[in-house]
Design an enzyme around this catalytic site. Sequence first.
Site, PDB file in Angstrom:
ATOM      1  N   ASN A   1       0.964  -0.990  -0.047  1.00  0.00           N
ATOM      2  CA  ASN A   1       0.027   0.012   0.058  1.00  0.00           C
ATOM      3  C   ASN A   1       0.863   1.220  -0.224  1.00  0.00           C
ATOM      4  O   ASN A   1       1.491   1.583   0.990  1.00  0.00           O
ATOM      5  CB  ASN A   1      -0.933   0.118   1.305  1.00  0.00           C
ATOM      6  CG  ASN A   1      -1.741   1.260   1.333  1.00  0.00           C
ATOM      7  OD1 ASN A   1      -1.847   1.974   0.415  1.00  0.00           O
ATOM      8  ND2 ASN A   1      -2.508   1.114   2.431  1.00  0.00           N
TER       9      ASN A   1
ATOM     10  N   LYS B   1       0.111   4.251  -0.242  1.00  0.00           N
ATOM     11  CA  LYS B   1      -0.553   5.530   0.298  1.00  0.00           C
ATOM     12  C   LYS B   1      -0.059   6.689  -0.567  1.00  0.00           C
ATOM     13  O   LYS B   1      -0.256   6.631  -1.963  1.00  0.00           O
ATOM     14  CB  LYS B   1      -0.025   5.817   1.782  1.00  0.00           C
ATOM     15  CG  LYS B   1      -0.248   4.250   2.639  1.00  0.00           C
ATOM     16  CD  LYS B   1       0.012   4.393   4.010  1.00  0.00           C
ATOM     17  CE  LYS B   1      -0.174   3.224   4.750  1.00  0.00           C
ATOM     18  NZ  LYS B   1       0.096   3.144   6.124  1.00  0.00           N
TER      19      LYS B   1
ATOM     20  N   HIS C   1      -9.371   0.989   4.737  1.00  0.00           N
ATOM     21  CA  HIS C   1      -8.234   1.396   5.463  1.00  0.00           C
ATOM     22  C   HIS C   1      -8.589   2.088   6.633  1.00  0.00           C
ATOM     23  O   HIS C   1      -9.458   3.055   6.587  1.00  0.00           O
ATOM     24  CB  HIS C   1      -7.038   1.933   4.540  1.00  0.00           C
ATOM     25  CG  HIS C   1      -5.678   1.651   5.355  1.00  0.00           C
ATOM     26  ND1 HIS C   1      -5.253   2.861   6.104  1.00  0.00           N
ATOM     27  CD2 HIS C   1      -4.774   1.099   4.955  1.00  0.00           C
ATOM     28  CE1 HIS C   1      -4.217   2.299   6.455  1.00  0.00           C
ATOM     29  NE2 HIS C   1      -3.625   1.483   5.753  1.00  0.00           N
TER      30      HIS C   1
ATOM     31  N   GLU D   1      -7.053   4.692   7.582  1.00  0.00           N
ATOM     32  CA  GLU D   1      -6.719   6.139   7.462  1.00  0.00           C
ATOM     33  C   GLU D   1      -7.847   6.856   6.695  1.00  0.00           C
ATOM     34  O   GLU D   1      -8.137   7.755   6.894  1.00  0.00           O
ATOM     35  CB  GLU D   1      -5.357   6.316   6.518  1.00  0.00           C
ATOM     36  CG  GLU D   1      -4.273   6.056   7.611  1.00  0.00           C
ATOM     37  CD  GLU D   1      -2.955   5.288   6.848  1.00  0.00           C
ATOM     38  OE1 GLU D   1      -3.039   5.231   5.500  1.00  0.00           O
ATOM     39  OE2 GLU D   1      -2.117   4.985   7.482  1.00  0.00           O
TER      40      GLU D   1
ATOM     41  N   GLU E   1      -5.248  -5.104  10.310  1.00  0.00           N
ATOM     42  CA  GLU E   1      -4.339  -4.005  10.552  1.00  0.00           C
ATOM     43  C   GLU E   1      -4.811  -3.184  11.979  1.00  0.00           C
ATOM     44  O   GLU E   1      -5.420  -2.228  11.995  1.00  0.00           O
ATOM     45  CB  GLU E   1      -4.176  -3.093   9.524  1.00  0.00           C
ATOM     46  CG  GLU E   1      -3.956  -3.745   8.407  1.00  0.00           C
ATOM     47  CD  GLU E   1      -3.319  -2.540   7.338  1.00  0.00           C
ATOM     48  OE1 GLU E   1      -2.315  -2.704   6.772  1.00  0.00           O
ATOM     49  OE2 GLU E   1      -3.944  -1.636   6.861  1.00  0.00           O
TER      50      GLU E   1
ATOM     51  N   GLY F   1       2.542   2.116  10.969  1.00  0.00           N
ATOM     52  CA  GLY F   1       3.652   3.245  10.964  1.00  0.00           C
ATOM     53  C   GLY F   1       4.439   3.562  12.161  1.00  0.00           C
ATOM     54  O   GLY F   1       4.987   4.371  12.219  1.00  0.00           O
TER      55      GLY F   1
ATOM     56  N   SER G   1       3.590  -2.125  10.283  1.00  0.00           N
ATOM     57  CA  SER G   1       4.976  -2.287  10.748  1.00  0.00           C
ATOM     58  C   SER G   1       5.432  -3.743  10.302  1.00  0.00           C
ATOM     59  O   SER G   1       6.456  -4.002  11.143  1.00  0.00           O
ATOM     60  CB  SER G   1       5.077  -2.059  12.169  1.00  0.00           C
ATOM     61  OG  SER G   1       4.765  -0.745  12.654  1.00  0.00           O
TER      62      SER G   1
END
Length: 266
Positions: free
Chosen positions: A8, A10, A102, A104, A180, A186, A224
Amino acid sequence: MQAWVIGNWKQNPATSHDVNALLDDLLSAVSEKQGSDAAGCQLMVAPSCIHIAAVSDRLKGSSVLSAAQDISAYSASTGAYTGDCSAQQIADAGATWTILGHSERRQYHQESHDCLLQKMTHALAQNLGVVFCIGETQAQYDAKETLAVIDVQLSVIKDLLAQNPKLAKDLSARLIIAYEPVWAIGTGKVPTVAEVSATHQHIKQTLTGFNSELDNMTVLYGGSVNADNADSFAADSMIDGALVGGASLKAESFLAIAHAFSRAMA
Ligand code: 13P
C-alpha cells in the site's frame, strides 16, 4: 493456498519519476527471481489514484497485480461526484483490485459501515477484488475490545451477503481481509504472532459463520511489517500474507517480505 504480499503505497511516491524508479527496481528484481523463491507468493501494489494507469501499464505481462487504495461510494460508473474515482474508472485504468476500509480512510474520511457496504458492492459489480481492512485502535486494544470491534467491521460482509447471497460462491477468490491494528501502522509496534494468529482464527471462523462458502478466506496481517519481522509472521499458518506500507516503498524490503512468505509456503 498461496500467500499474498501487497504494497500500500499510500500518498507516495511524490513524483512520476520516483514511481518509475520504484517500478524499475521491483520489476528487475521480480524477473530475476521468477520461478525461484518469489514463487508461491502473489504480489500486488496499490499506488495513488493518479498513478494507477501508468503503474498498471508497466505491470502488464509481469506477475505483479495493481490495486486502487479506494473507490467512490456513490456510483460504480459515472456521475456528479467531484474528486471521486469510480470502480469502473479504476478497472478501466488497469487495476484488478481495490483496498477498502483502510483505517486512514475510516479516520480522515469518516468512512462508515454503510459507505463501505456501498463501496464493496460497487467494486464487486465492476469485477474488482477487494482487500478489506479491519482493526482496532490502541484504546480498543487496551480495553481488550479487539474481537468485538472486528465483529462490527466484518458485519459489512454479512450485510453484503444478505443483500446478494449469490456473491458467496465467488467471494473467497475476490475478497481478502487485512487485519491491521491501527496502533501498529507506521509505529514500529507490532502485536505478538500469537495475538495475530488468534485474531485471524476468529476472523476466519466468523466469515465461515456468515456462509459456509467462505471457509477458506485469505487473511493478511498489516502494521509495521518489515524485512526483519516478516519470517515470524510468515511462520504462522493463520497468517496468509502481509499488507505492507512503509517497507513497500523500497523494492528490496518489499521483496524480502515476499520471500519470507514464499519460503514459509514451500
Ligand atoms: P506500515 O507497514 O507502514 O505500518 O503500514 C501498514 C499499512 O497501513 C498498510 O495498509
